[in-house]
Design a protein around this motif. Structure first.
Motif, PDB file in Angstrom:
ATOM      1  N   ARG A  28       0.830  -1.205   0.000  1.00  0.00           N
ATOM      2  CA  ARG A  28       0.000   0.000   0.000  1.00  0.00           C
ATOM      3  C   ARG A  28       0.863   1.254   0.000  1.00  0.00           C
ATOM      4  O   ARG A  28       0.560   2.240  -0.688  1.00  0.00           O
ATOM      5  CB  ARG A  28      -0.931  -0.015   1.212  1.00  0.00           C
ATOM      6  N   VAL A  29       1.941   1.230   0.767  1.00  0.00           N
ATOM      7  CA  VAL A  29       2.860   2.376   0.789  1.00  0.00           C
ATOM      8  C   VAL A  29       3.494   2.573  -0.587  1.00  0.00           C
ATOM      9  O   VAL A  29       3.622   3.703  -1.075  1.00  0.00           O
ATOM     10  CB  VAL A  29       3.944   2.169   1.866  1.00  0.00           C
ATOM     11  N   ARG A  30       3.861   1.481  -1.247  1.00  0.00           N
ATOM     12  CA  ARG A  30       4.456   1.581  -2.580  1.00  0.00           C
ATOM     13  C   ARG A  30       3.476   2.214  -3.560  1.00  0.00           C
ATOM     14  O   ARG A  30       3.847   3.085  -4.365  1.00  0.00           O
ATOM     15  CB  ARG A  30       4.883   0.199  -3.079  1.00  0.00           C
ATOM     16  N   LEU A  31       2.216   1.805  -3.517  1.00  0.00           N
ATOM     17  CA  LEU A  31       1.208   2.393  -4.405  1.00  0.00           C
ATOM     18  C   LEU A  31       1.003   3.870  -4.075  1.00  0.00           C
ATOM     19  O   LEU A  31       0.799   4.689  -4.986  1.00  0.00           O
ATOM     20  CB  LEU A  31      -0.107   1.628  -4.273  1.00  0.00           C
ATOM     21  N   ALA A  32       1.057   4.222  -2.803  1.00  0.00           N
ATOM     22  CA  ALA A  32       0.909   5.626  -2.407  1.00  0.00           C
ATOM     23  C   ALA A  32       2.049   6.471  -2.977  1.00  0.00           C
ATOM     24  O   ALA A  32       1.835   7.626  -3.382  1.00  0.00           O
ATOM     25  CB  ALA A  32       0.871   5.737  -0.886  1.00  0.00           C
ATOM     26  N   GLU A  33       3.247   5.925  -3.019  1.00  0.00           N
ATOM     27  CA  GLU A  33       4.377   6.663  -3.595  1.00  0.00           C
ATOM     28  C   GLU A  33       4.163   6.900  -5.087  1.00  0.00           C
ATOM     29  O   GLU A  33       4.485   7.980  -5.608  1.00  0.00           O
ATOM     30  CB  GLU A  33       5.673   5.896  -3.338  1.00  0.00           C
ATOM     31  N   ILE A  34       3.619   5.924  -5.788  1.00  0.00           N
ATOM     32  CA  ILE A  34       3.285   6.121  -7.201  1.00  0.00           C
ATOM     33  C   ILE A  34       2.219   7.201  -7.337  1.00  0.00           C
ATOM     34  O   ILE A  34       2.299   8.074  -8.211  1.00  0.00           O
ATOM     35  CB  ILE A  34       2.809   4.799  -7.829  1.00  0.00           C
ATOM     36  N   SER A  35       1.216   7.164  -6.456  1.00  0.00           N
ATOM     37  CA  SER A  35       0.144   8.159  -6.494  1.00  0.00           C
ATOM     38  C   SER A  35       0.691   9.565  -6.270  1.00  0.00           C
ATOM     39  O   SER A  35       0.234  10.526  -6.910  1.00  0.00           O
ATOM     40  CB  SER A  35      -0.912   7.826  -5.439  1.00  0.00           C
TER      41      SER A  35
END
Length: 598
Positions: free
Chosen positions: A280-287
């Motif tokens: 989830r943190v990785r996806l947030a960084e992409i966002s």
């Protein structure tokens, strides 16, 4: 344990009572000239049941609380209430937030055996108490400003409370305020600089690791909201990565946190209790990078730069989909889950839903704007958006086939419905824009997804708002269609009374010859029932404007001969009105953003 005498702290008084009796207790206690807000906790044995419900049904989604430590915290709270220890507001906020969450997700299958059977007479009774516990948590949180220190438990309680509110109210002002409160309190505690050299002595402690989890949950939520939610907060986040010095949380189970960081943590390919959190943190960084690039494009040279940006961001999402561990790939699970794989499957479902919702939102503008021969990335964006929409709906169907208790729980966790709804709109929108009718599979998927939205509206305000935003748009377009029908009939009546040799009559005849489909479209819409639910009785593929009688809706059939029909008004109304030339998809999507649904 029997109810205890109250303990007083400033303007608050704390006491215990049987949970079923708490809603009837007066809000204020008046043992002195100054009234005091009465904060009533359930009996200790009841609280333990609710904590177990929280751990088993919800807490694994965000993992900001150390589960092995919760029993000791509960014991501490009741010693404080009984006057045996000084009041620690952070512990109270945490426990009240946990109780509020447990009552919200309490289902029909809970409380049938053991001590849980004594808590509530029904799931409805438990759910009805949720607003009370939210209010009590807020009261203690607001009173906490009178206390000199901030604790990690306060921040954890704020996170739990914010997650609950997002699933009840959507991205309401109260929800956004709680996220910002969590970030503010975290900075006051120094959570944003846990791994600064000056904190090296405590960097390996349990509290430091739980602080990392709390901080990264808040930061990830901040970034995801900036990329996903419309309205005034779109494209705005409050956590600058250059202003924090915090390592990512360790990929370890709660029981292993006692081991020092010198111990080699398991690789990301090995499932742990933190696997979903880390992804989830990785996806947030992409966002966050999506938001940063969108801000620059707003002042850039134009569409070509936006096309490059969209392709680059999609490549990052695609790389993440390929890199996620095998246990997060839904195709690796069948319908019969054993006890060991159950929670991992639910986390896989949540992660895939989150990723594909972000991907749909990234490409949605291309789909709603229609084909663009001048845009090199339009065809790619359409395919990527459709692919993610189908994956969202298939994940939902796969979850329902497992008959896992989470199928019922997710109706209370309404945040996930945003992705389901967007996926349904994407499939219908593409059929409208391209003129390709829905096949049996897509029709079935859309029907099931919108049925979930309809069924969930009684479980949360957010789901109700989502349902209302859709029905409002449908009603508006029904009115437009009725007006066009009325105008058409007026023209027909005028046409019938005109002499055939008149100039106006000859012009209308020429118009019918050169553009017959506009009249056919209105004649086809005559078959829709405008007095009942929008689109009631429509069973076939969409009648596309400009395609004449050849596309008249015909019932589709399964192999067993049964017709495919919609069993809810939302799906009926959407497909019926998408036949109307002029349906504004952006009205539908902006309406959902304006309802602040997350």
């Amino acid at each position: 344990m029997i109810p205890q005498a109250p303990a007083f702290v400033d303007a608050l008084v704390f006491k215990t009572e049987r949970i079923q009796a708490i809603p009837r207790i007066p809000v204020y206690s008046n043992p002195s000239p100054k009234p005091a807000r009465c904060i009533v906790f359930p009996l200790q044995e009841e609280a333990k049941v609710l904590v177990d419900k929280f751990i088993n049904c919800v807490s694994y989604i965000y993992r900001v609380v150390h589960h092995p430590s919760l029993p000791a915290i509960v014991d501490d709270v009741y010693r404080q209430i009984n006057g045996q220890e000084p009041i620690r507001p952070g512990h109270l906020v945490l426990l009240l937030s946990i109780i509020a969450t447990a009552t919200h997700v309490w289902g029909a299958g809970d409380g049938q055996t053991g001590s849980a059977s004594l808590l509530f007479s029904s799931a409805a009774q438990a759910n009805s108490q949720t607003p009370l516990w939210i209010k009590l948590a807020h009261d203690v949180l607001n009173a906490k400003q009178n206390f000199p220190t901030t604790s990690l438990e306060t921040v954890q309680g704020v996170i739990i409370l914010s997650f609950l509110l997002s699933n009840i109210e959507g991205v309401s002002l109260r929800y956004r305020a709680l996220i910002n409160t969590g970030l503010l309190l975290g900075r006051e505690m120094g959570l944003h600089r846990i791994d600064h050299p000056s904190n090296l002595i405590n960097a390996h402690s349990l509290e430091a690791e739980m602080g990392r989890r709390a901080w990264w949950y808040l930061v990830a939520t901040d970034w995801l909201m900036a990329a996903r939610v419309g309205g005034p907060g779109e494209g705005v986040y409050f956590s600058n990565p250059d202003h924090m010095m915090v390592k990512k949380p360790r990929n370890v189970n709660d029981l292993d946190l006692a081991i020092t960081s010198s111990h080699q943590d398991p690789p990301l390919s090995q499932p742990t209790e933190m696997s979903y959190f880390i992804q989830r943190v990785r996806l947030a960084e992409i966002s966050r990078r999506v938001v940063d690039h969108n801000s620059m494009i707003a002042y850039g040279p134009g569409r070509s730069q936006q096309d490059v940006h969209i392709l680059a961001m999609d490549a990052e999402i695609d790389r993440m989909l390929r890199d996620i561990p095998a246990f997060f790939h839904l195709e690796n699970y069948d319908h019969d889950l054993d006890e060991e794989s159950t929670k991992t499957f639910i986390e896989a479902y949540l992660l895939n839903s989150l990723i594909h919702t972000v991907r749909c939102k990234l490409h949605l503008g291309y789909l709603s704007s229609g084909p663009d021969v001048n845009s090199q990335s339009h065809a790619f964006s359409r395919d990527a958006c459709l692919s993610s929409a189908r994956r969202l709906l298939r994940a939902e169907i796969q979850l329902m086939r497992t008959r896992h208790p989470f199928v019922e729980t997710r109706l209370h966790l309404a945040g996930n419905l945003y992705g389901i709804f967007v996926a349904s709109i994407v499939l219908l929108m593409d059929a409208y824009v391209t003129g390709s009718p829905l096949d049996e599979t897509r029709r079935s998927e859309v029907n099931e997804a919108l049925r979930i939205v309809e069924n969930a509206k009684g479980h949360s305000l957010a789901a109700t708002n989502l349902h209302e935003s859709l029905t409002d748009v449908l009603a508006k377009h029904r009115a437009r269609l009725e007006l066009k029908q009325h105008q058409y009939h007026q023209q027909q009546e005028l046409h019938q009374h005109l002499p055939q040799h008149s100039t106006y009559y000859q012009q209308q005849q020429a118009l019918r010859i050169t553009n017959p489909t506009g009249h056919q479209q209105l004649e086809q819409h005559e078959q829709l029932s405008m007095s009942g639910p929008p689109g009631a009785g429509v069973y076939g593929g969409p009648i596309m404007p400009g395609r004449g009688d050849a596309n008249m809706a015909m019932p589709l059939s399964y192999e067993d001969g049964h017709h495919i029909s919609y069993d809810n008004e939302l799906a009926q109304g959407l497909e019926a009105l998408m036949e109307y030339d002029g349906f504004q998809w952006n009205d539908l999507l902006s309406g959902i953003d304006s309802r602040s649904f997350f």
